[in-house]
Design a protein around this motif. Structure first.
Motif, PDB file in Angstrom:
ATOM      1  N   ILE A  10       0.875  -1.086  -0.092  1.00  0.00           N
ATOM      2  CA  ILE A  10      -0.007  -0.067  -0.005  1.00  0.00           C
ATOM      3  C   ILE A  10       1.037   1.235   0.140  1.00  0.00           C
ATOM      4  O   ILE A  10       1.642   1.482   0.746  1.00  0.00           O
ATOM      5  CB  ILE A  10      -0.963  -0.038   1.339  1.00  0.00           C
ATOM      6  CG1 ILE A  10      -1.740  -1.310   1.453  1.00  0.00           C
ATOM      7  CG2 ILE A  10      -1.755   1.140   1.461  1.00  0.00           C
ATOM      8  CD1 ILE A  10      -2.360  -1.378   2.477  1.00  0.00           C
ATOM      9  N   GLY A  11       0.858   2.062  -0.934  1.00  0.00           N
ATOM     10  CA  GLY A  11       1.238   3.405  -1.083  1.00  0.00           C
ATOM     11  C   GLY A  11       1.821   3.706  -2.477  1.00  0.00           C
ATOM     12  O   GLY A  11       1.050   3.579  -3.340  1.00  0.00           O
ATOM     13  N   ALA A  12       3.008   4.371  -2.455  1.00  0.00           N
ATOM     14  CA  ALA A  12       3.245   5.046  -3.657  1.00  0.00           C
ATOM     15  C   ALA A  12       3.831   4.100  -4.775  1.00  0.00           C
ATOM     16  O   ALA A  12       4.422   3.065  -4.543  1.00  0.00           O
ATOM     17  CB  ALA A  12       4.570   5.934  -3.610  1.00  0.00           C
ATOM     18  N   VAL A  13       3.328   4.376  -6.034  1.00  0.00           N
ATOM     19  CA  VAL A  13       3.602   3.443  -7.216  1.00  0.00           C
ATOM     20  C   VAL A  13       3.696   4.434  -8.268  1.00  0.00           C
ATOM     21  O   VAL A  13       2.632   5.250  -8.408  1.00  0.00           O
ATOM     22  CB  VAL A  13       2.644   2.416  -7.720  1.00  0.00           C
ATOM     23  CG1 VAL A  13       2.741   1.664  -9.009  1.00  0.00           C
ATOM     24  CG2 VAL A  13       2.337   1.472  -6.373  1.00  0.00           C
ATOM     25  N   MET A  55       6.573 -14.395  -4.247  1.00  0.00           N
ATOM     26  CA  MET A  55       5.108 -14.163  -3.470  1.00  0.00           C
ATOM     27  C   MET A  55       4.414 -13.327  -4.693  1.00  0.00           C
ATOM     28  O   MET A  55       4.971 -12.760  -5.875  1.00  0.00           O
ATOM     29  CB  MET A  55       5.372 -13.267  -2.390  1.00  0.00           C
ATOM     30  CG  MET A  55       6.166 -13.863  -1.429  1.00  0.00           C
ATOM     31  SD  MET A  55       6.358 -12.804   0.314  1.00  0.00           S
ATOM     32  CE  MET A  55       4.745 -12.926   0.683  1.00  0.00           C
ATOM     33  N   ARG A  56       3.125 -13.360  -4.593  1.00  0.00           N
ATOM     34  CA  ARG A  56       2.062 -12.721  -5.263  1.00  0.00           C
ATOM     35  C   ARG A  56       1.609 -11.130  -4.734  1.00  0.00           C
ATOM     36  O   ARG A  56       0.522 -11.140  -3.989  1.00  0.00           O
ATOM     37  CB  ARG A  56       1.105 -13.650  -5.750  1.00  0.00           C
ATOM     38  CG  ARG A  56       1.271 -14.754  -6.537  1.00  0.00           C
ATOM     39  CD  ARG A  56       0.179 -15.641  -7.010  1.00  0.00           C
ATOM     40  NE  ARG A  56      -1.069 -15.705  -6.009  1.00  0.00           N
ATOM     41  CZ  ARG A  56      -0.825 -16.732  -5.194  1.00  0.00           C
ATOM     42  NH1 ARG A  56      -0.023 -17.847  -5.172  1.00  0.00           N
ATOM     43  NH2 ARG A  56      -1.750 -16.908  -4.100  1.00  0.00           N
ATOM     44  N   PRO A  57       2.317 -10.269  -4.913  1.00  0.00           N
ATOM     45  CA  PRO A  57       1.919  -8.856  -4.307  1.00  0.00           C
ATOM     46  C   PRO A  57       0.709  -8.271  -5.065  1.00  0.00           C
ATOM     47  O   PRO A  57       0.715  -8.240  -6.213  1.00  0.00           O
ATOM     48  CB  PRO A  57       3.175  -7.952  -4.392  1.00  0.00           C
ATOM     49  CG  PRO A  57       4.236  -8.804  -4.885  1.00  0.00           C
ATOM     50  CD  PRO A  57       3.431  -9.982  -5.776  1.00  0.00           C
ATOM     51  N   GLY A  58      -0.065  -7.847  -4.221  1.00  0.00           N
ATOM     52  CA  GLY A  58      -1.294  -6.959  -4.692  1.00  0.00           C
ATOM     53  C   GLY A  58      -1.115  -5.465  -4.345  1.00  0.00           C
ATOM     54  O   GLY A  58      -0.591  -5.165  -3.089  1.00  0.00           O
ATOM     55  N   LEU A  59      -1.286  -4.608  -5.309  1.00  0.00           N
ATOM     56  CA  LEU A  59      -0.962  -3.066  -5.169  1.00  0.00           C
ATOM     57  C   LEU A  59      -2.093  -2.428  -5.022  1.00  0.00           C
ATOM     58  O   LEU A  59      -3.238  -2.462  -5.286  1.00  0.00           O
ATOM     59  CB  LEU A  59      -0.237  -2.475  -6.390  1.00  0.00           C
ATOM     60  CG  LEU A  59       1.051  -3.175  -6.851  1.00  0.00           C
ATOM     61  CD1 LEU A  59       1.340  -2.470  -8.300  1.00  0.00           C
ATOM     62  CD2 LEU A  59       2.133  -2.854  -5.720  1.00  0.00           C
ATOM     63  N   CYS A  76       3.640  -2.756 -14.518  1.00  0.00           N
ATOM     64  CA  CYS A  76       3.312  -3.539 -13.025  1.00  0.00           C
ATOM     65  C   CYS A  76       2.871  -4.906 -13.239  1.00  0.00           C
ATOM     66  O   CYS A  76       3.212  -5.741 -12.685  1.00  0.00           O
ATOM     67  CB  CYS A  76       2.402  -2.782 -12.285  1.00  0.00           C
ATOM     68  SG  CYS A  76       2.909  -0.996 -11.502  1.00  0.00           S
ATOM     69  N   GLY A  77       2.107  -5.115 -14.390  1.00  0.00           N
ATOM     70  CA  GLY A  77       1.239  -6.293 -14.840  1.00  0.00           C
ATOM     71  C   GLY A  77       2.511  -7.228 -15.399  1.00  0.00           C
ATOM     72  O   GLY A  77       2.368  -8.415 -14.860  1.00  0.00           O
ATOM     73  N   SER A  78       3.369  -6.678 -16.017  1.00  0.00           N
ATOM     74  CA  SER A  78       4.485  -7.437 -16.755  1.00  0.00           C
ATOM     75  C   SER A  78       5.473  -8.072 -15.589  1.00  0.00           C
ATOM     76  O   SER A  78       6.015  -8.783 -15.875  1.00  0.00           O
ATOM     77  CB  SER A  78       5.361  -6.740 -17.703  1.00  0.00           C
ATOM     78  OG  SER A  78       5.944  -5.619 -17.266  1.00  0.00           O
ATOM     79  N   LEU A  81       2.754  -8.394 -10.753  1.00  0.00           N
ATOM     80  CA  LEU A  81       2.118  -7.698  -9.391  1.00  0.00           C
ATOM     81  C   LEU A  81       0.561  -7.416  -9.948  1.00  0.00           C
ATOM     82  O   LEU A  81       0.250  -7.314 -11.341  1.00  0.00           O
ATOM     83  CB  LEU A  81       2.532  -6.123  -9.334  1.00  0.00           C
ATOM     84  CG  LEU A  81       4.272  -6.268  -9.314  1.00  0.00           C
ATOM     85  CD1 LEU A  81       4.705  -4.932  -8.925  1.00  0.00           C
ATOM     86  CD2 LEU A  81       4.607  -6.997  -8.288  1.00  0.00           C
ATOM     87  N   ILE A  82      -0.255  -7.854  -8.857  1.00  0.00           N
ATOM     88  CA  ILE A  82      -1.902  -7.725  -9.189  1.00  0.00           C
ATOM     89  C   ILE A  82      -2.032  -6.260  -9.035  1.00  0.00           C
ATOM     90  O   ILE A  82      -1.929  -5.702  -8.133  1.00  0.00           O
ATOM     91  CB  ILE A  82      -2.449  -8.747  -7.893  1.00  0.00           C
ATOM     92  CG1 ILE A  82      -1.895 -10.083  -8.190  1.00  0.00           C
ATOM     93  CG2 ILE A  82      -3.787  -8.361  -8.192  1.00  0.00           C
ATOM     94  CD1 ILE A  82      -2.471 -11.000  -7.057  1.00  0.00           C
ATOM     95  N   THR A  83      -2.814  -5.777 -10.115  1.00  0.00           N
ATOM     96  CA  THR A  83      -3.040  -4.269 -10.278  1.00  0.00           C
ATOM     97  C   THR A  83      -4.636  -4.133 -10.121  1.00  0.00           C
ATOM     98  O   THR A  83      -5.079  -2.943 -10.292  1.00  0.00           O
ATOM     99  CB  THR A  83      -2.637  -3.760 -11.474  1.00  0.00           C
ATOM    100  OG1 THR A  83      -3.274  -4.499 -12.849  1.00  0.00           O
ATOM    101  CG2 THR A  83      -1.072  -4.029 -11.509  1.00  0.00           C
ATOM    102  N   ASP A  84      -5.319  -5.235  -9.933  1.00  0.00           N
ATOM    103  CA  ASP A  84      -6.645  -5.076 -10.232  1.00  0.00           C
ATOM    104  C   ASP A  84      -7.567  -4.163  -9.152  1.00  0.00           C
ATOM    105  O   ASP A  84      -8.547  -3.545  -9.293  1.00  0.00           O
ATOM    106  CB  ASP A  84      -7.525  -6.517  -9.931  1.00  0.00           C
ATOM    107  CG  ASP A  84      -7.133  -7.445 -10.993  1.00  0.00           C
ATOM    108  OD1 ASP A  84      -5.960  -7.662 -10.939  1.00  0.00           O
ATOM    109  OD2 ASP A  84      -7.945  -7.842 -11.727  1.00  0.00           O
ATOM    110  N   HIS A  85      -6.728  -3.862  -7.961  1.00  0.00           N
ATOM    111  CA  HIS A  85      -7.266  -3.103  -6.908  1.00  0.00           C
ATOM    112  C   HIS A  85      -6.662  -1.745  -6.607  1.00  0.00           C
ATOM    113  O   HIS A  85      -6.973  -0.968  -5.844  1.00  0.00           O
ATOM    114  CB  HIS A  85      -7.135  -3.910  -5.651  1.00  0.00           C
ATOM    115  CG  HIS A  85      -7.515  -5.327  -5.728  1.00  0.00           C
ATOM    116  ND1 HIS A  85      -9.023  -5.567  -5.638  1.00  0.00           N
ATOM    117  CD2 HIS A  85      -6.605  -6.525  -5.579  1.00  0.00           C
ATOM    118  CE1 HIS A  85      -8.798  -6.880  -5.785  1.00  0.00           C
ATOM    119  NE2 HIS A  85      -7.887  -7.447  -5.779  1.00  0.00           N
ATOM    120  N   ILE A  86      -5.839  -1.113  -7.832  1.00  0.00           N
ATOM    121  CA  ILE A  86      -5.450   0.126  -7.953  1.00  0.00           C
ATOM    122  C   ILE A  86      -6.599   1.222  -7.962  1.00  0.00           C
ATOM    123  O   ILE A  86      -7.271   0.960  -8.659  1.00  0.00           O
ATOM    124  CB  ILE A  86      -4.446   0.265  -8.881  1.00  0.00           C
ATOM    125  CG1 ILE A  86      -3.114  -0.731  -8.551  1.00  0.00           C
ATOM    126  CG2 ILE A  86      -3.925   1.659  -8.888  1.00  0.00           C
ATOM    127  CD1 ILE A  86      -1.959  -0.568  -9.441  1.00  0.00           C
TER     128      ILE A  86
END
Length: 297
Positions: A10-13, A55-59, A76-78, A81-86
């Motif tokens: 959770i935070g800066a991307v 690991m499978r991180p979600g952002l 991010c996807g490449s 990283l899981i980006t569905d919840h950004i």
């Protein structure tokens, strides 16, 4: 259907724009070097390193719907990283960070993270709307939390039931924002990652080394903390005592993201079931690889 994340970051991307030169830099230096643009930000850097450890991180972050944002989400996807919840904003631009590094380390940096600050608690919606959790069934996995979030949002998180079941790991804040972590210090399920300078700012006193800083934070009521001190001894402190370990000696070629690499490696090691001592050593080795340039960023 997207897989459930192993951990939430959770935070800066944002986009990291970093200029590096092998020369020793001072104010006004004009030297040859390399300028790169890479996905970055505290949450992003930690997530990328966690993905390298399997690991499978979600952002949970704020990214604009501008061209830079579309490119960033794709990047991010490449990286796995899981980006569905950004949180994607139609009216906020994608954030950026710019740094200049020389042979003498970080010379200057500017973080343009105004969109993340403007989005505020909107980035946390998946934790309450049932996507990743709710007030009745809060997220019960690890969370890597960016310590550079606004003071108001960090205070809200510290008292929120949405994080009551989480293994909450707080990423290093910049020294100028270290005091933002104060509400999180006594949270029983939180681990704070800081450097010695940040510990001194939080405690309003000077420490000779990382062990003294960890002891000072414990005296302030901090549940658990890891304190780094550059190439000097690092400490892991909790109610069970303070452990210290020495980082491997390496040639430093970059410093941006070293704290993020340390934290991610430590989380991954403890997730694998390593002991406190072994996890601390694993984290120090990962940070050493990072600053020596052995791991691409």
């Amino acid at each position: 259907m997207t897989a459930r994340p192993d951990i939430l970051c959770i935070g800066a991307v944002l986009w990291d724009i970093v200029g590096r030169s092998p020369a020793h830099l001072t104010m006004g230096s004009d030297v040859p070097g390399r300028i790169t643009r890479l996905p970055g930000g505290v949450a992003m850097n930690i997530a990328v390193t966690l993905a390298r450890f399997g690991m499978r991180p979600g952002l949970l972050a704020a990214i604009g719907r501008d061209a830079e944002g579309e490119a960033l989400v794709s990047a991010c996807g490449s990286l796995g990283l899981i980006t569905d919840h950004i949180y994607r904003s139609d009216d906020l631009p994608t954030d950026r960070y710019m740094a200049v590094e020389g042979a003498n380390g970080l010379v200057a940096a500017i973080a343009d993270a105004h969109s993340l600050e403007a989005a505020g608690a909107k980035i946390l919606r998946p934790l309450s709307d049932g996507s990743l959790g709710s007030s009745a069934r809060p997220w019960n996995g690890p969370v890597a939390l960016d310590g550079n979030l606004t003071q108001a949002l960090l205070a809200e998180i510290a008292g929120s039931g949405l994080f009551a079941a989480a293994d909450l790991r707080i990423a290093p804040a910049s020294p100028g924002k270290a005091e933002r972590l104060l509400p999180l210090l006594p949270v029983a399920n939180a681990t704070i990652y800081v450097n010695r300078e940040e510990a001194e700012l939080i405690c309003q006193r000077t420490f000779g080394d990382a062990r003294a800083a960890a002891e000072g934070l414990l005296a302030r009521g901090t549940a658990r903390m890891l304190v780094t001190d550059g190439g000097r001894s690092t400490a892991d402190g909790s109610v069970d005592g303070v452990l210290t370990a020495e980082p491997p000696p390496v040639l430093v070629t970059r410093v941006t993201g070293a704290g993020d690499a340390f934290m991610a490696a430590h989380i991954a090691a403890e997730t694998r079931g390593e002991s406190r001592a072994d996890a601390l050593q694993s984290a120090l080795e990962a940070a050493a690889h990072h600053v020596s340039g052995d791991i691409g960023s």
